[in-house]
Write a protein that holds these residues in place. Structure first.
Motif, PDB file in Angstrom:
ATOM      1  N   ASN A  34     -44.236  62.934   6.384  1.00 59.53           N
ATOM      2  CA  ASN A  34     -43.333  61.866   6.784  1.00 59.53           C
ATOM      3  C   ASN A  34     -42.692  61.253   5.536  1.00 59.53           C
ATOM      4  O   ASN A  34     -43.383  60.625   4.735  1.00 59.53           O
ATOM      5  CB  ASN A  34     -44.120  60.812   7.567  1.00 59.53           C
ATOM      6  CG  ASN A  34     -43.266  59.678   8.067  1.00 59.53           C
ATOM      7  OD1 ASN A  34     -42.115  59.510   7.684  1.00 59.53           O
ATOM      8  ND2 ASN A  34     -43.839  58.866   8.934  1.00 59.53           N
ATOM      9  N   PRO A  35     -41.378  61.376   5.347  1.00 59.92           N
ATOM     10  CA  PRO A  35     -40.732  60.843   4.142  1.00 59.92           C
ATOM     11  C   PRO A  35     -40.814  59.319   4.045  1.00 59.92           C
ATOM     12  O   PRO A  35     -40.700  58.765   2.950  1.00 59.92           O
ATOM     13  CB  PRO A  35     -39.279  61.312   4.260  1.00 59.92           C
ATOM     14  CG  PRO A  35     -39.077  61.611   5.702  1.00 59.92           C
ATOM     15  CD  PRO A  35     -40.416  62.028   6.247  1.00 59.92           C
ATOM     16  N   ILE A  37     -43.412  57.575   4.286  1.00 58.73           N
ATOM     17  CA  ILE A  37     -44.628  57.231   3.545  1.00 58.73           C
ATOM     18  C   ILE A  37     -44.296  57.077   2.059  1.00 58.73           C
ATOM     19  O   ILE A  37     -44.752  56.145   1.402  1.00 58.73           O
ATOM     20  CB  ILE A  37     -45.740  58.276   3.769  1.00 58.73           C
ATOM     21  CG1 ILE A  37     -46.114  58.367   5.260  1.00 58.73           C
ATOM     22  CG2 ILE A  37     -46.964  57.986   2.915  1.00 58.73           C
ATOM     23  CD1 ILE A  37     -46.598  57.056   5.864  1.00 58.73           C
ATOM     24  N   PHE A  38     -43.478  57.975   1.527  1.00 53.74           N
ATOM     25  CA  PHE A  38     -43.072  57.853   0.121  1.00 53.74           C
ATOM     26  C   PHE A  38     -42.239  56.593  -0.100  1.00 53.74           C
ATOM     27  O   PHE A  38     -42.435  55.882  -1.079  1.00 53.74           O
ATOM     28  CB  PHE A  38     -42.303  59.091  -0.341  1.00 53.74           C
ATOM     29  CG  PHE A  38     -41.802  58.986  -1.752  1.00 53.74           C
ATOM     30  CD1 PHE A  38     -42.686  58.994  -2.819  1.00 53.74           C
ATOM     31  CD2 PHE A  38     -40.453  58.864  -2.016  1.00 53.74           C
ATOM     32  CE1 PHE A  38     -42.227  58.873  -4.133  1.00 53.74           C
ATOM     33  CE2 PHE A  38     -39.985  58.753  -3.311  1.00 53.74           C
ATOM     34  CZ  PHE A  38     -40.878  58.759  -4.374  1.00 53.74           C
ATOM     35  N   LEU A  39     -41.318  56.305   0.820  1.00 57.93           N
ATOM     36  CA  LEU A  39     -40.501  55.099   0.675  1.00 57.93           C
ATOM     37  C   LEU A  39     -41.369  53.841   0.689  1.00 57.93           C
ATOM     38  O   LEU A  39     -41.148  52.923  -0.104  1.00 57.93           O
ATOM     39  CB  LEU A  39     -39.451  55.023   1.789  1.00 57.93           C
ATOM     40  CG  LEU A  39     -38.331  56.063   1.746  1.00 57.93           C
ATOM     41  CD1 LEU A  39     -37.395  55.877   2.932  1.00 57.93           C
ATOM     42  CD2 LEU A  39     -37.575  55.983   0.441  1.00 57.93           C
ATOM     43  N   LEU A  40     -42.345  53.800   1.587  1.00 56.80           N
ATOM     44  CA  LEU A  40     -43.255  52.652   1.638  1.00 56.80           C
ATOM     45  C   LEU A  40     -44.060  52.526   0.347  1.00 56.80           C
ATOM     46  O   LEU A  40     -44.245  51.431  -0.174  1.00 56.80           O
ATOM     47  CB  LEU A  40     -44.197  52.772   2.842  1.00 56.80           C
ATOM     48  CG  LEU A  40     -43.574  52.519   4.207  1.00 56.80           C
ATOM     49  CD1 LEU A  40     -44.533  52.944   5.314  1.00 56.80           C
ATOM     50  CD2 LEU A  40     -43.188  51.055   4.359  1.00 56.80           C
ATOM     51  N   ALA A  41     -44.535  53.660  -0.163  1.00 52.86           N
ATOM     52  CA  ALA A  41     -45.310  53.634  -1.410  1.00 52.86           C
ATOM     53  C   ALA A  41     -44.442  53.189  -2.582  1.00 52.86           C
ATOM     54  O   ALA A  41     -44.868  52.393  -3.414  1.00 52.86           O
ATOM     55  CB  ALA A  41     -45.918  55.015  -1.675  1.00 52.86           C
ATOM     56  N   PRO A  71     -38.467  52.107   5.699  1.00 52.49           N
ATOM     57  CA  PRO A  71     -38.703  53.318   6.499  1.00 52.49           C
ATOM     58  C   PRO A  71     -37.545  53.583   7.460  1.00 52.49           C
ATOM     59  O   PRO A  71     -36.976  52.657   8.032  1.00 52.49           O
ATOM     60  CB  PRO A  71     -39.991  52.994   7.260  1.00 52.49           C
ATOM     61  CG  PRO A  71     -40.693  52.006   6.392  1.00 52.49           C
ATOM     62  CD  PRO A  71     -39.592  51.176   5.780  1.00 52.49           C
ATOM     63  N   GLY A  72     -37.195  54.851   7.583  1.00 52.93           N
ATOM     64  CA  GLY A  72     -36.104  55.256   8.462  1.00 52.93           C
ATOM     65  C   GLY A  72     -34.778  55.429   7.744  1.00 52.93           C
ATOM     66  O   GLY A  72     -33.871  56.048   8.271  1.00 52.93           O
ATOM     67  N   THR A  73     -34.678  54.873   6.533  1.00 53.74           N
ATOM     68  CA  THR A  73     -33.444  55.058   5.779  1.00 53.74           C
ATOM     69  C   THR A  73     -33.491  56.411   5.084  1.00 53.74           C
ATOM     70  O   THR A  73     -34.552  57.016   4.941  1.00 53.74           O
ATOM     71  CB  THR A  73     -33.231  53.954   4.723  1.00 53.74           C
ATOM     72  OG1 THR A  73     -34.304  53.998   3.781  1.00 53.74           O
ATOM     73  CG2 THR A  73     -33.164  52.588   5.373  1.00 53.74           C
TER      74      THR A  73
END
Length: 101
Positions: A34-35, A37-41, A71-73
């Motif tokens: 899930n990409p 997860i990286f954005l959140l991190a 998330p979602g962007t």
């Protein structure tokens, strides 16, 4: 007897206080399919370093940085690279498995 324990939401940014921890946290987030997860991190790391400082160093507005790491962007590669540079981080590519296996 009533339970008056108050729970606070977990905030990973409170624990991201050294380069090795940050690098491992981001590396593990990239292993997730899930990409978001990286954005959140990456947002957690930016928060740990100071969101306004990271945004200014990356040449972004603070609100633009928040929006890009939501998330979602689907932020542009250039945006992610600028944020990583502002955090003094870089992505390294390595083989996931030996060739021929």
């Amino acid at each position: 007897m009533t339970d008056e324990t108050k729970w606070e939401p977990f905030d990973a940014s409170r624990y991201l206080n050294d380069e090795e921890t940050i690098a491992e946290y981001l590396r593990l987030s990239m292993d997730d399919e899930n990409p978001d997860i990286f954005l959140l991190a990456l947002a957690d790391v930016a928060k740990a370093r100071g969101m306004a400082h990271v945004a200014a160093t990356a040449g972004l507005g603070r609100e633009s940085l928040y929006k890009a790491l939501t998330p979602g962007t689907r932020p542009r590669y250039d945006t992610i690279k600028r944020v990583l540079n502002a955090l003094n981080l870089r992505i390294t590519v390595v083989p996931s498995a030996p060739a021929g296996t």
